[in-house]
Scaffold this active site. Structure first.
Site, PDB file in Angstrom:
ATOM      1  N   GLU A 112      12.281  55.106  -5.359  1.00 21.00           N
ATOM      2  CA  GLU A 112      12.689  56.001  -4.275  1.00 21.00           C
ATOM      3  C   GLU A 112      12.802  55.268  -2.941  1.00 21.00           C
ATOM      4  OE1 GLU A 112      11.153  60.370  -5.266  1.00 21.00           O
ATOM      5  OE2 GLU A 112       9.473  58.998  -4.967  1.00 21.00           O
ATOM      6  N   LYS A 119       3.924  61.973   5.924  1.00 19.46           N
ATOM      7  CA  LYS A 119       3.988  61.425   4.570  1.00 19.46           C
ATOM      8  C   LYS A 119       5.019  60.314   4.471  1.00 19.46           C
ATOM      9  CE  LYS A 119       3.714  62.489  -0.279  1.00 19.46           C
ATOM     10  NZ  LYS A 119       3.741  63.489  -1.360  1.00 19.46           N
ATOM     11  N   ASN A 139      -3.840  50.246  -3.857  1.00 21.46           N
ATOM     12  CA  ASN A 139      -3.976  50.572  -2.432  1.00 21.46           C
ATOM     13  C   ASN A 139      -5.125  49.800  -1.794  1.00 21.46           C
ATOM     14  OD1 ASN A 139      -1.889  52.320  -2.890  1.00 21.46           O
ATOM     15  ND2 ASN A 139      -3.098  54.193  -2.734  1.00 21.46           N
ATOM     16  N   SER A 162       0.628  52.794  -6.447  1.00 15.31           N
ATOM     17  CA  SER A 162       1.685  53.661  -5.925  1.00 15.31           C
ATOM     18  C   SER A 162       2.748  53.939  -6.986  1.00 15.31           C
ATOM     19  CB  SER A 162       2.339  53.025  -4.694  1.00 15.31           C
ATOM     20  OG  SER A 162       3.158  51.930  -5.070  1.00 15.31           O
ATOM     21  N   SER A 163       3.397  55.092  -6.823  1.00 15.77           N
ATOM     22  CA  SER A 163       4.454  55.461  -7.765  1.00 15.77           C
ATOM     23  C   SER A 163       5.583  54.436  -7.756  1.00 15.77           C
ATOM     24  CB  SER A 163       5.000  56.853  -7.429  1.00 15.77           C
ATOM     25  OG  SER A 163       5.529  56.878  -6.113  1.00 15.77           O
TER      26      SER A 163
END
Length: 263
Positions: free
Chosen positions: A229, A146, A164, A216-217
């Site tokens: 992140e 991941k 994506n 994506s986050s």
């Protein structure tokens, strides 16, 4: 995950730093699942320490690296566990998280006997709630898989503003993502989890193909002006590479570039 557990456990307690803070009188729980963004890891680990019963298990399913170590420092190695979750999700304007696809979790078993019983009960409840659940004694291949996918896709789409599918269609952008994934493979292998570079490149491409419309986050965070992140993903890969004598300059660059976009 909350939806899968609802009605299938004796008591479900949601603790949120701002909307549902920890209460000192909260009764102990058998399992604490850490699923906050990585900049909240220290806070969540401390809450887990205070709310977890003696035979309970605390498991982090967060992105990136370093979360498990923070959890071990808080609750002890016997009660700490790590896993990964694959659920498409989005944050709405109120900060609420919504699933956008089916869920799958891969969970590593804790070392302690009592915590293992709590872990098995949690896994069973998640499975009965509709999630695909895989349990293992060695979760680190799944964790690194991941990390490779997130390091390739998240910062690249965050910088380019791509879904994506759009990343896959962009030859130059895909080449950057390939390079990021290959660096993760080399660092993971140096850390004791053998990952082939071609394998890592294939992982992110397969994921992006399956979730083409997903944004994506990290992209969502950048667009909303929230902290990302990137340091726990690309920054952690770069730092682990430095410790192992493996260069990861693309991951270092992404940490700087995406970090410049975040508040």
């Amino acid at each position: 995950m909350e939806r899968s557990l609802s009605g299938r456990v004796d008591r479900l307690v949601r603790i949120d730093r701002t909307k549902a803070p920890f209460r000192a009188e909260e009764k102990p729980v058998d399992a604490a699942v850490i699923c906050v963004k990585t900049h909240g890891t220290a806070w969540a680990a401390d809450v887990a320490k205070r709310v977890l019963g003696p035979g309970g298990v605390a498991i982090t399913i967060q992105n990136g690296l370093g979360n498990y170590e923070a959890l071990v420092a808080a609750v002890g190695e016997d009660r700490a566990a790590v896993g990964v979750i694959y659920v498409g999700a989005r944050l709405d304007e109120r900060g609420e998280l919504h699933a956008t696809g089916p869920g799958r979790v891969e969970l590593g078993r804790p070392r302690g006997t009592g915590p293992r019983r709590a872990f098995d009960a949690l896994a069973a409840a998640l499975g009965s709630g509709g999630m695909t659940v895989v349990t293992t004694d060695d979760p680190w291949p799944a964790v690194w898989r991941k990390v490779a996918t997130n390091a390739a896709v998240n910062p690249t789409t965050a910088l380019l503003g791509y879904s994506n599918a759009e990343l896959l269609a962009d030859v130059g952008g895909s080449r950057v993502a390939d390079g990021l994934a290959a660096e993760v493979a080399r660092v993971a292998t140096a850390a004791g989890v053998r990952v082939g570079e071609d394998e890592a490149r294939r992982w992110w491409r397969e994921m992006a193909q399956l979730t083409g419309a997903n944004r994506s986050s990290m992209l969502q965070d950048v667009q909303a002006g929230r902290p990302t992140e990137v340091d726990a993903i690309c920054g952690a890969v770069h730092r682990e590479g430095e410790r192992r004598g493996v260069a990861a300059p693309l991951n270092q660059a992404m940490t700087v570039l995406v970090g410049a976009l975040a508040p």
